[in-house]
Scaffold this motif. Structure first.
Motif, PDB file in Angstrom:
ATOM      1  N   ILE A 160       0.561  -1.087   0.383  1.00 28.68           N
ATOM      2  CA  ILE A 160       0.274  -0.032   0.026  1.00 28.68           C
ATOM      3  C   ILE A 160       0.871   1.080  -0.168  1.00 28.68           C
ATOM      4  N   GLY A 161       2.298   0.886   0.469  1.00 29.73           N
ATOM      5  CA  GLY A 161       3.144   2.919  -0.056  1.00 29.73           C
ATOM      6  C   GLY A 161       3.113   2.505   2.073  1.00 29.73           C
ATOM      7  N   LYS A 162       4.360   3.803   1.961  1.00 27.74           N
ATOM      8  CA  LYS A 162       4.918   3.898   3.097  1.00 27.74           C
ATOM      9  C   LYS A 162       3.935   5.121   3.150  1.00 27.74           C
ATOM     10  N   PRO A 163       2.694   5.020   4.806  1.00 28.55           N
ATOM     11  CA  PRO A 163       1.929   6.124   5.184  1.00 28.55           C
ATOM     12  C   PRO A 163       3.163   7.248   5.276  1.00 28.55           C
ATOM     13  N   GLN A 164       2.277   8.220   5.455  1.00 30.72           N
ATOM     14  CA  GLN A 164       2.807   9.084   7.241  1.00 30.72           C
ATOM     15  C   GLN A 164       2.877   8.985   8.570  1.00 30.72           C
ATOM     16  N   SER A 165       4.091   8.874   8.882  1.00 28.46           N
ATOM     17  CA  SER A 165       4.214   8.699  10.416  1.00 28.46           C
ATOM     18  C   SER A 165       3.386   9.998  11.507  1.00 28.46           C
ATOM     19  N   ASN A 166       3.261   9.260  12.477  1.00 29.79           N
ATOM     20  CA  ASN A 166       3.269  10.523  13.361  1.00 29.79           C
ATOM     21  C   ASN A 166       4.169  11.236  13.858  1.00 29.79           C
ATOM     22  N   TYR A 167       3.842  13.039  14.397  1.00 31.24           N
ATOM     23  CA  TYR A 167       4.910  13.818  14.237  1.00 31.24           C
ATOM     24  C   TYR A 167       6.061  13.513  16.008  1.00 31.24           C
ATOM     25  N   LEU A 168       5.845  12.062  16.417  1.00 28.61           N
ATOM     26  CA  LEU A 168       6.869  12.056  17.506  1.00 28.61           C
ATOM     27  C   LEU A 168       7.717  11.234  17.121  1.00 28.61           C
ATOM     28  N   GLU A 169       7.346  10.055  15.902  1.00 28.47           N
ATOM     29  CA  GLU A 169       8.032   9.267  15.119  1.00 28.47           C
ATOM     30  C   GLU A 169       8.972   9.801  14.116  1.00 28.47           C
ATOM     31  N   ILE A 170       8.377  10.756  13.861  1.00 25.57           N
ATOM     32  CA  ILE A 170       8.761  11.955  13.032  1.00 25.57           C
ATOM     33  C   ILE A 170      10.731  12.316  13.402  1.00 25.57           C
ATOM     34  N   ILE A 171      10.152  13.183  14.622  1.00 26.03           N
ATOM     35  CA  ILE A 171      11.313  13.438  15.143  1.00 26.03           C
ATOM     36  C   ILE A 171      12.312  12.906  16.375  1.00 26.03           C
ATOM     37  N   LEU A 172      11.425  11.831  16.235  1.00 27.09           N
ATOM     38  CA  LEU A 172      12.228  10.773  17.145  1.00 27.09           C
ATOM     39  C   LEU A 172      13.423  10.199  16.520  1.00 27.09           C
ATOM     40  N   THR A 173      13.140   9.588  15.209  1.00 31.81           N
ATOM     41  CA  THR A 173      14.046   9.019  14.461  1.00 31.81           C
ATOM     42  C   THR A 173      15.302   9.707  14.042  1.00 31.81           C
ATOM     43  N   LYS A 174      14.309  10.922  13.712  1.00 32.74           N
ATOM     44  CA  LYS A 174      15.389  11.970  12.950  1.00 32.74           C
ATOM     45  C   LYS A 174      16.849  12.494  14.155  1.00 32.74           C
ATOM     46  N   ASN A 175      16.746  12.626  14.990  1.00 32.54           N
ATOM     47  CA  ASN A 175      17.490  13.176  16.328  1.00 32.54           C
ATOM     48  C   ASN A 175      17.770  11.965  17.177  1.00 32.54           C
ATOM     49  N   LEU A 176      17.143  10.523  17.113  1.00 25.68           N
ATOM     50  CA  LEU A 176      18.016   9.506  17.972  1.00 25.68           C
ATOM     51  C   LEU A 176      18.870   8.862  17.585  1.00 25.68           C
ATOM     52  N   PHE A 177      19.198   8.841  16.069  1.00 25.86           N
ATOM     53  CA  PHE A 177      20.568   8.473  15.298  1.00 25.86           C
ATOM     54  C   PHE A 177      22.182   8.522  16.152  1.00 25.86           C
ATOM     55  N   LEU A 178      22.584   7.599  17.000  1.00 22.84           N
ATOM     56  CA  LEU A 178      23.552   7.796  17.859  1.00 22.84           C
ATOM     57  C   LEU A 178      23.940   8.652  19.224  1.00 22.84           C
ATOM     58  N   ASN A 179      22.238   9.124  19.554  1.00 20.49           N
ATOM     59  CA  ASN A 179      22.634  10.086  20.791  1.00 20.49           C
ATOM     60  C   ASN A 179      22.394   9.493  21.741  1.00 20.49           C
ATOM     61  N   TRP A 180      23.051   9.348  22.812  1.00 21.23           N
ATOM     62  CA  TRP A 180      23.473   8.548  23.550  1.00 21.23           C
ATOM     63  C   TRP A 180      22.462   9.476  24.421  1.00 21.23           C
ATOM     64  N   LYS A 181      22.213  10.618  24.559  1.00 20.32           N
ATOM     65  CA  LYS A 181      21.340  11.500  25.955  1.00 20.32           C
ATOM     66  C   LYS A 181      20.011  10.700  26.302  1.00 20.32           C
ATOM     67  N   LEU A 182      19.657  10.956  24.425  1.00 20.95           N
ATOM     68  CA  LEU A 182      18.543  10.712  24.039  1.00 20.95           C
ATOM     69  C   LEU A 182      17.949   9.012  23.799  1.00 20.95           C
ATOM     70  N   LEU A 183      19.026   8.910  23.330  1.00 20.86           N
ATOM     71  CA  LEU A 183      18.086   6.906  23.692  1.00 20.86           C
ATOM     72  C   LEU A 183      17.943   6.863  25.527  1.00 20.86           C
ATOM     73  N   GLY A 184      19.562   7.140  26.199  1.00 19.91           N
ATOM     74  CA  GLY A 184      19.228   7.113  27.661  1.00 19.91           C
ATOM     75  C   GLY A 184      17.441   7.346  28.209  1.00 19.91           C
TER      76      GLY A 184
END
Length: 286
Positions: A160-184
């Motif tokens: 069906i194609g990739k649907p739009q994610s909610n904004y929290l998911e978008i912001i988290l995946t954008k900022n979580l990459f190798l971010n130890w503080k946010l991961l914790g």
């Protein structure tokens, strides 16, 4: 004698109806309370943010934050929630933990009061200990569920194609990459906080009643559907459908073991796996 047998046949139906009404009432109270507290939290956080910006930049006009959020206007509400979400994830990730505590209080307090005290319904034994076998069972269940959801979602999105994610998911995946503080902070809030509070509510309070009435299968379906619906937050409609299956997995683990810490461990493992994938892959996880 025939009337007694007929009454026994009708008893399960009455039990399901009665508990259904109680659960709907508790859900309404929980969701209403959480919505009200969250609105206050969003408004107060954005106001403090705006005040700090104005203090630092006294000679500049700051219009990034609305002076008053009009919650019955979608544009105003969406803007406020997006600004709050971005601010929390990038600047104040500890607020994620506060949000989970608020969720727990809004849902668990009325559950205890109306389900345990007034309706006198048995709840899970939250004081049970978890042995090594229970922990391993929970970890295995959580990771297997994580793998299933990812495979299933990949197949669905391929069709069906990739649907739009909610904004929290978008912001988290954008900022979580190798971010130890946010991961914790996200592990503490989303993995442990959500894992404990949500399992206490969905399996410890809601599902336990049906199990006590020998209606575990019916209760499993009902509570799993509720679990999926409650998690719908404006993103894809596919997500809550998949989360119904997640609820089924966690519910089965509880019915099979009778130990609430098994689904708790499964939920923590499932959420932690999602977060670790975001930490290692960033927005490529999308």
């Amino acid at each position: 004698m025939d009337l007694e047998k007929e009454d026994q046949k009708l008893a399960p139906g009455r039990d399901v109806l009665l508990m259904g009404l109680i659960q709907v009432f508790v859900l309404f109270i929980g969701m209403y309370s959480y919505m009200k507290v969250t609105r206050f939290q969003v408004e107060s956080t954005l106001s403090l943010k705006a005040s700090k910006q104005n203090f630092v930049k006294a000679k500049e006009v700051v219009n990034t934050v609305p002076s008053e959020v009009v919650w019955n206007e979608p544009a105003s509400a969406e803007k406020a929630v997006r600004e709050y979400t971005e601010f929390v994830v990038t600047k104040r990730p500890w607020l994620l933990s506060l949000d989970r505590i608020i969720w727990g209080l809004c849902f668990l307090v009325p559950s205890y009061f109306f389900i345990r005290k007034i309706a006198r319904v048995e709840t899970a034994e939250f004081t049970d200990s978890a042995g090594g076998r229970d922990i391993l069972a929970g970890v295995a269940t959580g990771f297997a569920t994580f793998c299933f959801v990812n495979v299933a979602s990949s197949l669905i999105f391929f069709i069906i194609g990739k649907p739009q994610s909610n904004y929290l998911e978008i912001i988290l995946t954008k900022n979580l990459f190798l971010n130890w503080k946010l991961l914790g902070w996200t592990l503490l809030a989303i993995a442990f906080g959500a894992g404990i509070f949500e399992e206490f509510f969905f399996r410890g309070f809601l599902l336990k009643y049906f199990e006590e009435k020998n209606l575990g299968s019916i209760g499993l379906i009902i509570t799993s559907v509720i679990f999926g619906v409650v998690h719908f937050n404006g993103g894809s409609y596919v997500a809550p459908i998949l989360l119904i299956f997640v609820g089924l997995s966690f519910g089965i683990s509880y019915l099979k073991t009778g130990n609430i810490w098994v689904p708790v461990t499964a939920h923590i493992t499932y959420n932690a796996s999602m977060l670790l994938a975001g930490f290692l892959l960033g927005d490529r996880i999308s």
